[in-house]
Design a protein around this motif. Structure first.
Motif, PDB file in Angstrom:
ATOM      1  N   LEU A 220     -17.646  38.375 -23.051  1.00 49.85           N
ATOM      2  CA  LEU A 220     -17.618  37.546 -21.838  1.00 49.85           C
ATOM      3  C   LEU A 220     -16.817  36.264 -22.036  1.00 49.85           C
ATOM      4  O   LEU A 220     -16.741  35.445 -21.136  1.00 49.85           O
ATOM      5  N   GLN A 326      -9.590  43.694 -18.570  1.00 48.86           N
ATOM      6  CA  GLN A 326     -10.867  43.046 -18.851  1.00 48.86           C
ATOM      7  C   GLN A 326     -10.935  41.671 -18.226  1.00 48.86           C
ATOM      8  O   GLN A 326     -11.971  41.270 -17.695  1.00 48.86           O
ATOM      9  N   SER A 327      -9.804  40.945 -18.283  1.00 54.24           N
ATOM     10  CA  SER A 327      -9.816  39.609 -17.715  1.00 54.24           C
ATOM     11  C   SER A 327     -10.088  39.656 -16.227  1.00 54.24           C
ATOM     12  O   SER A 327     -10.782  38.801 -15.678  1.00 54.24           O
ATOM     13  N   PHE A 328      -9.544  40.680 -15.577  1.00 49.06           N
ATOM     14  CA  PHE A 328      -9.804  40.813 -14.149  1.00 49.06           C
ATOM     15  C   PHE A 328     -11.292  40.905 -13.883  1.00 49.06           C
ATOM     16  O   PHE A 328     -11.838  40.175 -13.047  1.00 49.06           O
ATOM     17  N   SER A 329     -11.951  41.799 -14.629  1.00 46.69           N
ATOM     18  CA  SER A 329     -13.380  41.950 -14.362  1.00 46.69           C
ATOM     19  C   SER A 329     -14.120  40.651 -14.639  1.00 46.69           C
ATOM     20  O   SER A 329     -15.023  40.276 -13.910  1.00 46.69           O
ATOM     21  N   ARG A 330     -13.697  39.962 -15.707  1.00 47.92           N
ATOM     22  CA  ARG A 330     -14.369  38.705 -16.024  1.00 47.92           C
ATOM     23  C   ARG A 330     -14.178  37.681 -14.921  1.00 47.92           C
ATOM     24  O   ARG A 330     -15.102  36.986 -14.526  1.00 47.92           O
ATOM     25  N   LEU A 331     -12.927  37.622 -14.419  1.00 49.31           N
ATOM     26  CA  LEU A 331     -12.640  36.624 -13.386  1.00 49.31           C
ATOM     27  C   LEU A 331     -13.453  36.899 -12.137  1.00 49.31           C
ATOM     28  O   LEU A 331     -14.021  35.987 -11.540  1.00 49.31           O
ATOM     29  N   TYR A 332     -13.528  38.172 -11.750  1.00 47.48           N
ATOM     30  CA  TYR A 332     -14.291  38.487 -10.544  1.00 47.48           C
ATOM     31  C   TYR A 332     -15.766  38.205 -10.762  1.00 47.48           C
ATOM     32  O   TYR A 332     -16.461  37.736  -9.864  1.00 47.48           O
ATOM     33  N   LEU A 333     -16.237  38.459 -11.991  1.00 53.68           N
ATOM     34  CA  LEU A 333     -17.620  38.152 -12.324  1.00 53.68           C
ATOM     35  C   LEU A 333     -17.865  36.659 -12.180  1.00 53.68           C
ATOM     36  O   LEU A 333     -18.848  36.216 -11.582  1.00 53.68           O
ATOM     37  N   MET A 334     -16.939  35.869 -12.717  1.00 57.87           N
ATOM     38  CA  MET A 334     -17.026  34.417 -12.643  1.00 57.87           C
ATOM     39  C   MET A 334     -17.123  33.982 -11.197  1.00 57.87           C
ATOM     40  O   MET A 334     -17.956  33.156 -10.816  1.00 57.87           O
TER      41      MET A 334
ATOM     42  N   MET B 191     -13.290  49.035 -22.078  1.00 55.42           N
ATOM     43  CA  MET B 191     -13.813  48.930 -20.722  1.00 55.42           C
ATOM     44  C   MET B 191     -15.277  49.372 -20.663  1.00 55.42           C
ATOM     45  O   MET B 191     -16.077  48.797 -19.951  1.00 55.42           O
ATOM     46  N   MET B 194     -17.307  46.582 -21.879  1.00 53.83           N
ATOM     47  CA  MET B 194     -17.374  45.556 -20.840  1.00 53.83           C
ATOM     48  C   MET B 194     -18.431  45.917 -19.808  1.00 53.83           C
ATOM     49  O   MET B 194     -19.220  45.077 -19.378  1.00 53.83           O
ATOM     50  N   MET B 198     -21.763  43.835 -18.837  1.00 53.70           N
ATOM     51  CA  MET B 198     -22.018  43.329 -17.484  1.00 53.70           C
ATOM     52  C   MET B 198     -23.361  43.825 -16.982  1.00 53.70           C
ATOM     53  O   MET B 198     -24.094  43.082 -16.325  1.00 53.70           O
TER      54      MET B 198
END
Lengths: 340, 283
Positions: A220, A326-334, B191, B194, B198
């Motif tokens: 994360l 991965q960064s995309f998912s993190r950003l959307y999570l943020m 992924m 990840m 999550m």
């Protein structure tokens, strides 16, 4: 004793059947112990690149890696090199004494951002391949494991590539004949992990109760920029190398066509001369002159380097893709968290 | 009066503690599984270093063959020295910090072996790993030796248990899922990892929500400590105005997209170059 005899017999049987069919290597089965040893060795010396030897058994289509030991950092000195060989023998002898599998199955090495596709790797592989029929190279990337990824890869060279490499024929004709492109140099073999029941029991007992583990924190982590930057830098460097290689080829083709043109003019001249001689009733001169420098075949540059560089470039690209994903998912999570 | 003879333990009390790398546990288990038929237990050397705060960091280990009869223990000292010099060639920073043995707690022969290791290093740590699960649990313990002396004369040695840190950050990095089961077919891709992370985060947030709701509605007795933790966590999210935050997120998104775009272009370029090269060869 009876079971031991049965075991040896079955080993012999396995060996015998293997001689007969030699099934292709499908899976590399690694012990958790080996994974931890590799990681420890590679991380302790990171960013220096280190190597070590893998020990294990070759059972049918599965290559079992049951132990390994690290090599000391190599130095450019012959005396020390001999010492290194001694070290290897000594280590193997010591490990055999405590009933560790004493069969070399390959080697492991650490890498920086996945830049492992080098001529050295291929040379080492060929060296190993000469002594053991089936060997594998395990690559570990310490820089990636800071992001919660277990970056472990098992590689081997493809058979058709090895054939070409042995013959040292990397010209366009041969490659076309074999239909070999840059994707076909390395073969990645799927990795399986196995642990003894004892280890499994211990780990279950010792597993922390907390629902979050270190790898979760690592995953994360929002800042991937340094990693991406390095990756881009390496990519750009590789692109430069690739274009140099391309220039070499252009140069070669230009020279080739110039040479062909020269040959043509020379041939025409010779023919018209021959016509004149014929008309004069003389013997015609031969239509080839091996002594003339323009008939000397130009050496074609090897395509190996450009193939390897292409491999690296595509490797960097896929790394960038996966990290960006991965960064995309993190950003959307943020974003979602912040909105809440 | 100066020559007073005192009965005392030396060192008096130890504030020593030890930390174990998961590799050591794995190696000991592996050695135990591979021990010779005649051996009841395995014995070996622990390597590592002493951290500045006095914690003994046990990072590596190797087994030493031995013979054991009722009151004698014969260690293969040559083997021990060979292996030690081999290990030091790779990593000179790792020195002997103690020894391990499988089995539950300290046994009679332990004092002898401990004596031997005391000559190699001052105050060695003795690690016992109970591979037989004597108490139905995996007990891993660390001891140091304390000498009982009368003046200058040594009377006896006592093994004193010291706290052992078994938190395994390195193992967590690899993932317990891989190390815990006897067979894993496939390494998780990034992924998948990840996704799992999550899901775990989501479960945690759900738990917190549920707890807060329960407290608000009076179903659960409020706990001030938990409340403080929650408020600390919530306040650790930086206060950014929505437009500024949107800009931040969008900028990062665009950066990532640009990178993706670049890498796609490169790939296209590669396949194009390959096609052109083959075409050039045919000509």
């Amino acid at each position: 004793m009876a079971t031991a005899a049965a075991a040896t017999r079955s080993f012999l049987q396995v060996a015998a059947t293997e001689e007969a069919v030699a099934p292709p290597l499908r899976v590399v089965q690694i012990e958790g112990l080996v994974i931890l040893k590799i990681i420890k060795h590679c991380t302790e010396f990171s960013p220096a690149l280190v190597t070590g030897q893998l020990l294990g058994l070759d059972v049918g289509s599965v290559l079992e890696v049951t132990n390994c030991f690290p090599f000391p950092i190599r130095e450019e000195d012959e005396e020390i090199e001999a010492e290194g060989a001694n070290y290897q023998l000594e280590m193997m002898r010591c490990l055999r004494e405590v009933n560790v599998d004493n069969n070399t199955v390959g080697w492991y090495q650490s890498t920086l951002l996945g830049s492992y596709q080098t001529v050295e790797l291929i040379e080492t592989f060929m060296n190993y391949q000469e002594n053991i029929r089936r060997c594998v190279c395990i690559i570990y990337d310490p820089s990636k494991s800071n992001q919660g990824v277990l970056a472990l890869k098992a590689l081997k060279l493809s058979d058709s590539f090895m054939e070409l490499y042995r013959a040292n024929e990397f010209n366009g004709e041969k490659l076309r004949e074999k239909n070999l492109s840059w994707v076909d140099i390395f073969e990645e073999i799927p990795i399986k992990v196995s642990n003894s029941a004892l280890v499994s029991a211990f780990m279950t007992e010792l597993e922390a109760d907390s629902p979050v583990t270190q790898s979760d924190y690592d995953r994360l982590q929002l800042s991937t920029n340094p990693f991406m930057e390095r990756n881009m830098e390496f990519l750009i460097e590789c692109m430069d190398d690739l274009s140099t290689e391309q220039q070499k080829f252009q140069f070669y083709y230009r020279n080739l066509s110039r040479q062909q043109a020269q040959q043509q003019t020379w041939l025409q001249k010779r023919r018209s001369e021959n016509m004149a001689r014929k008309a004069a009733g003389e013997e015609p001169l031969p239509e080839e002159d091996p002594l003339n420098p323009i008939f000397k075949p130009l050496p074609e540059p090897s395509r190996l380097d450009s193939f390897l560089i292409t491999n690296q470039v595509s490797n960097y690209c896929s790394q960038i893709n996966s990290v960006a994903g991965q960064s995309f998912s993190r950003l959307y999570l943020m974003k979602a968290l912040h909105e809440n | 009066m100066a020559d007073q003879t005192v009965l005392q333990f030396f060192p008096l009390s130890t504030s020593l503690s030890a930390k174990v790398h998961p590799l050591v546990i794995f190696n000991i288990c592996d050695c135990f599984v591979r021990r010779p038929d005649s051996a009841e237990r395995v014995i070996g050397t622990l390597l590592g270093s002493v951290l500045p705060d006095g914690t003994v960091d046990i990072r590596n280990s190797y087994v030493v063959p031995h013979n054991e009869s009722s009151d004698q223990v014969a260690l293969d000292i040559d083997y021990h020295h060979n292996m030690l010099s081999s290990h030091q060639k790779v990593n000179p920073k790792e020195v002997i910090v103690g020894w391990f043995s499988t089995g539950f707690g300290v046994t009679g022969g332990s004092a002898l072996i401990h004596d031997f290791y005391s000559r190699e290093v001052t105050n060695p740590v003795h690690l016992t790993v109970d591979t037989g699960f004597t108490n139905g649990e995996a007990s891993i313990k660390a001891f140091v030796s304390v000498n009982l002396s009368l003046g200058d004369q040594q009377l006896a040695a006592q093994f004193q248990e010291i706290p052992l840190d078994l938190r395994m950050v390195e193992a967590e990095r690899v993932g317990f899922d891989i190390l815990k089961t006897t067979a894993v077919d496939k390494l998780p891709t990034d992924m998948e990892g990840m996704e799992a992370t999550m899901e775990r985060l989501l479960a945690l947030i759900d738990d917190t929500y549920k707890y807060v709701d329960d407290v608000v509605e009076g179903r659960v007795a409020p706990d001030n400590n938990i409340g403080r933790f929650i408020s600390d966590t919530v306040s650790s999210i930086p206060k950014i105005s929505p437009p500024a935050f949107d800009k931040l997120v969008n900028d990062s998104l665009q950066d990532q997209l640009l990178l993706l775009y670049l890498s796609s272009i490169t790939r296209t370029q590669l396949s194009l170059a390959e096609k052109l090269n083959t075409a050039a060869q045919i000509l």
